[in-house]
Design a protein around this motif. Structure first.
Motif, PDB file in Angstrom:
ATOM      1  N   LEU A 197       0.892  -1.124  -0.102  1.00 16.76           N
ATOM      2  CA  LEU A 197       0.052  -0.130  -0.070  1.00 16.76           C
ATOM      3  C   LEU A 197       0.818   1.266   0.035  1.00 16.76           C
ATOM      4  O   LEU A 197       1.946   1.109   0.743  1.00 16.76           O
ATOM      5  CB  LEU A 197      -0.950  -0.002   1.377  1.00 16.76           C
ATOM      6  CG  LEU A 197      -2.441  -0.874   1.031  1.00 16.76           C
ATOM      7  CD1 LEU A 197      -1.993  -2.203   1.023  1.00 16.76           C
ATOM      8  CD2 LEU A 197      -3.120  -0.353   1.973  1.00 16.76           C
ATOM      9  N   ILE A 198       0.491   2.295  -0.910  1.00 16.78           N
ATOM     10  CA  ILE A 198       1.311   3.413  -1.079  1.00 16.78           C
ATOM     11  C   ILE A 198       0.169   4.607  -1.098  1.00 16.78           C
ATOM     12  O   ILE A 198      -0.867   4.520  -1.582  1.00 16.78           O
ATOM     13  CB  ILE A 198       2.085   3.339  -2.157  1.00 16.78           C
ATOM     14  CG1 ILE A 198       3.259   2.434  -2.110  1.00 16.78           C
ATOM     15  CG2 ILE A 198       2.535   4.840  -2.767  1.00 16.78           C
ATOM     16  CD1 ILE A 198       3.785   2.383  -3.277  1.00 16.78           C
ATOM     17  N   GLY A 199       0.686   5.653  -0.382  1.00 17.54           N
ATOM     18  CA  GLY A 199       0.052   7.101  -0.618  1.00 17.54           C
ATOM     19  C   GLY A 199       0.363   7.965   0.519  1.00 17.54           C
ATOM     20  O   GLY A 199       1.252   7.833   1.263  1.00 17.54           O
ATOM     21  N   TYR A 200      -0.235   9.201   0.435  1.00 19.91           N
ATOM     22  CA  TYR A 200       0.055  10.280   1.122  1.00 19.91           C
ATOM     23  C   TYR A 200      -0.568   9.920   2.655  1.00 19.91           C
ATOM     24  O   TYR A 200      -1.065   9.231   2.941  1.00 19.91           O
ATOM     25  CB  TYR A 200      -0.897  11.599   0.769  1.00 19.91           C
ATOM     26  CG  TYR A 200      -0.435  12.292  -0.475  1.00 19.91           C
ATOM     27  CD1 TYR A 200       0.986  12.985  -0.447  1.00 19.91           C
ATOM     28  CD2 TYR A 200      -1.016  12.286  -1.663  1.00 19.91           C
ATOM     29  CE1 TYR A 200       1.170  13.569  -1.871  1.00 19.91           C
ATOM     30  CE2 TYR A 200      -0.542  12.895  -2.705  1.00 19.91           C
ATOM     31  CZ  TYR A 200       0.668  13.383  -2.869  1.00 19.91           C
ATOM     32  OH  TYR A 200       0.941  14.215  -4.028  1.00 19.91           O
ATOM     33  N   PRO A 201       0.407  11.001   3.483  1.00 21.13           N
ATOM     34  CA  PRO A 201       0.010  10.525   4.951  1.00 21.13           C
ATOM     35  C   PRO A 201      -1.719  11.016   5.211  1.00 21.13           C
ATOM     36  O   PRO A 201      -2.349  11.670   4.485  1.00 21.13           O
ATOM     37  CB  PRO A 201       0.836  11.907   5.645  1.00 21.13           C
ATOM     38  CG  PRO A 201       1.887  12.134   4.771  1.00 21.13           C
ATOM     39  CD  PRO A 201       1.205  12.039   3.465  1.00 21.13           C
ATOM     40  N   ASN A 202      -2.255  10.317   6.175  1.00 22.69           N
ATOM     41  CA  ASN A 202      -3.583  10.506   6.607  1.00 22.69           C
ATOM     42  C   ASN A 202      -4.570  10.068   5.658  1.00 22.69           C
ATOM     43  O   ASN A 202      -5.854  10.573   5.756  1.00 22.69           O
ATOM     44  CB  ASN A 202      -3.693  11.818   7.084  1.00 22.69           C
ATOM     45  CG  ASN A 202      -2.561  12.426   8.013  1.00 22.69           C
ATOM     46  OD1 ASN A 202      -2.433  11.705   9.004  1.00 22.69           O
ATOM     47  ND2 ASN A 202      -2.304  13.554   7.958  1.00 22.69           N
ATOM     48  N   VAL A 203      -4.329   9.290   4.836  1.00 17.89           N
ATOM     49  CA  VAL A 203      -5.235   8.869   3.647  1.00 17.89           C
ATOM     50  C   VAL A 203      -6.011   7.412   4.268  1.00 17.89           C
ATOM     51  O   VAL A 203      -6.776   7.081   3.430  1.00 17.89           O
ATOM     52  CB  VAL A 203      -4.916   8.627   2.318  1.00 17.89           C
ATOM     53  CG1 VAL A 203      -4.485  10.003   1.775  1.00 17.89           C
ATOM     54  CG2 VAL A 203      -3.822   7.679   2.244  1.00 17.89           C
ATOM     55  N   GLY A 204      -5.251   6.859   5.273  1.00 21.93           N
ATOM     56  CA  GLY A 204      -5.941   5.503   5.960  1.00 21.93           C
ATOM     57  C   GLY A 204      -4.899   4.398   5.474  1.00 21.93           C
ATOM     58  O   GLY A 204      -5.883   3.318   5.658  1.00 21.93           O
ATOM     59  N   LYS A 205      -4.013   4.485   5.154  1.00 20.74           N
ATOM     60  CA  LYS A 205      -3.107   3.374   4.657  1.00 20.74           C
ATOM     61  C   LYS A 205      -2.997   2.360   5.821  1.00 20.74           C
ATOM     62  O   LYS A 205      -3.230   0.953   5.430  1.00 20.74           O
ATOM     63  CB  LYS A 205      -1.738   3.715   4.164  1.00 20.74           C
ATOM     64  CG  LYS A 205      -1.829   4.648   2.949  1.00 20.74           C
ATOM     65  CD  LYS A 205      -0.139   4.920   2.598  1.00 20.74           C
ATOM     66  CE  LYS A 205       0.398   5.755   3.702  1.00 20.74           C
ATOM     67  NZ  LYS A 205      -0.154   6.983   3.935  1.00 20.74           N
TER      68      LYS A 205
END
Length: 356
Positions: free
Chosen positions: A111-119
């Protein structure tokens, strides 16, 4: 250095994985998708899946339309509410099957993504009772593990955190307080453009902006509507930009208005009175009430007017059952605190307030 290290870790995660899930906030898909990440995944030949988290906060019809237009496989979930996670599992298995058919013996998911998106929340949901074993990842960062989701599907137990490279993006994502920004106009205009591209109706619903030719016109219209004016009636663009960014950062303005907000509908009024108050420099609620009492008699219709005067905000709100309700609305609209006020009216109440 921190940016380089973060991107190095993201690349390591992509290299290690067979399936990359980009976690995106459904309330701001354009703002939380990362074109660089998607390009890196595609260039590496890995499978890409977008998980739109917090989908319970957007209308289903809008979500389905966005999904239909996407060129990347997409699922909508609410990890915190445990909704849609079964669909996410099925999609992972579907993509994994394609890899098994190509001869892959074990599939790793990251899983990859910006901070605070719920990863991390999604990782914990996927792990759950299905996490029946762990295994170290050879050559990977110390302490990271593989969690077994099924016999041949494994989850990399550490998300790749996408760094926020651009300062304007940092502001929009709430990483820098709006009130401390030296030049708030640039990120505000960028945010307006994003809203137009995603769901421009939000600007009409929130600020009654009907027609415009540029982002600058929208910002000016918002400032005029909120009474954020300089002497002479000119819109204070910088203060308007800070207000707009503050509303977005605190969640008071989103792409989709909540139904309960409709109960607070009111009419903008008292412009002439506020201009006279500015000319006479009246900053005492009692004096204002004494002078304009007959012109602002409350009725069952909510009316509100605000104006910046000498560094303070003068607010008039009428048509409320309780004076506290009028004061709270003025504070909500301006983002400031009432420091002096005068309540008036019998059945229907009104308030004249000075805010700072």
């Amino acid at each position: 250095m921190k940016q380089k290290k973060a991107w190095r870790i993201v690349r390591e995660v992509i290299d290690e994985a067979d399936i990359v899930i980009e976690v995106v906030d459904a309330r701001d898909p354009i703002g939380t998708r990362n074109p660089k990440v998607e390009r890196l995944v595609k260039e590496s030949g890995k499978k890409l899946l977008i998980a739109m988290n917090k989908a319970d906060l957007v209308p289903k019809e809008w979500a389905e339309e966005y999904k239909r237009k996407s060129d990347v496989p997409m699922v909508f979930i609410s990890a915190r509410e445990r909704k849609g996670t079964g669909i996410l599992r099925r999609e992972i298995k579907k993509i994994a099957k394609e890899l098994f058919d190509e001869g892959k013996e074990k599939v790793k998911v990251a899983l990859i993504g910006y901070p605070n998106v719920g990863k991390s929340t999604i990782i914990n949901v996927l792990k759950g009772k299905h996490a029946v074993g762990v295994a170290p990842i050879p050559g990977y960062t110390k302490g990271k593990q593989l969690i077994r989701l099924s016999k041949k599907i494994w989850l990399i137990d550490s998300p790749g955190v996408v760094p926020i490279d651009d300062f304007d993006e940092l502001v929009i994502k709430g990483g820098f307080p709006a009130d401390k920004i030296e030049d708030p106009v640039k990120p505000a205009l960028k945010l307006i453009r994003r809203i137009i591209d995603t769901r421009k109706e939000a600007l009409t619903e929130k600020y009654d902006v009907q027609e415009f030719e540029s982002e600058e016109q929208i910002l000016e219209a918002i400032g005029r509507k909120k009474g954020l004016l300089r002497k002479g009636g000119e819109v204070d663009i910088e203060e308007t930009a800070r207000y707009f960014l503050r509303e977005w950062q605190t969640g008071k303005f989103t792409l989709f208005e909540k139904e309960e907000k409709r109960e607070e509908e009111f009419q903008w009024a008292y412009r002439d009175i506020l201009e006279e108050i500015e000319r006479e420099l009246l900053l005492d609620p009692r004096r204002i009430l004494w002078k304009f009492r007959e012109k602002i008699e409350p009725s069952n219709i909510k009316r509100v007017g605000i104006k910046e005067i000498e560094g303070f905000t003068v607010g008039i709100a009428t048509g409320f059952k309780k004076c506290d309700s009028a004061k709270k609305l003025l504070e909500k609209i301006t983002g400031k605190k009432v420091i002096a006020s005068e309540c008036f009216g019998k059945k229907w109440k009104g308030v004249i307030a000075i805010l700072d």
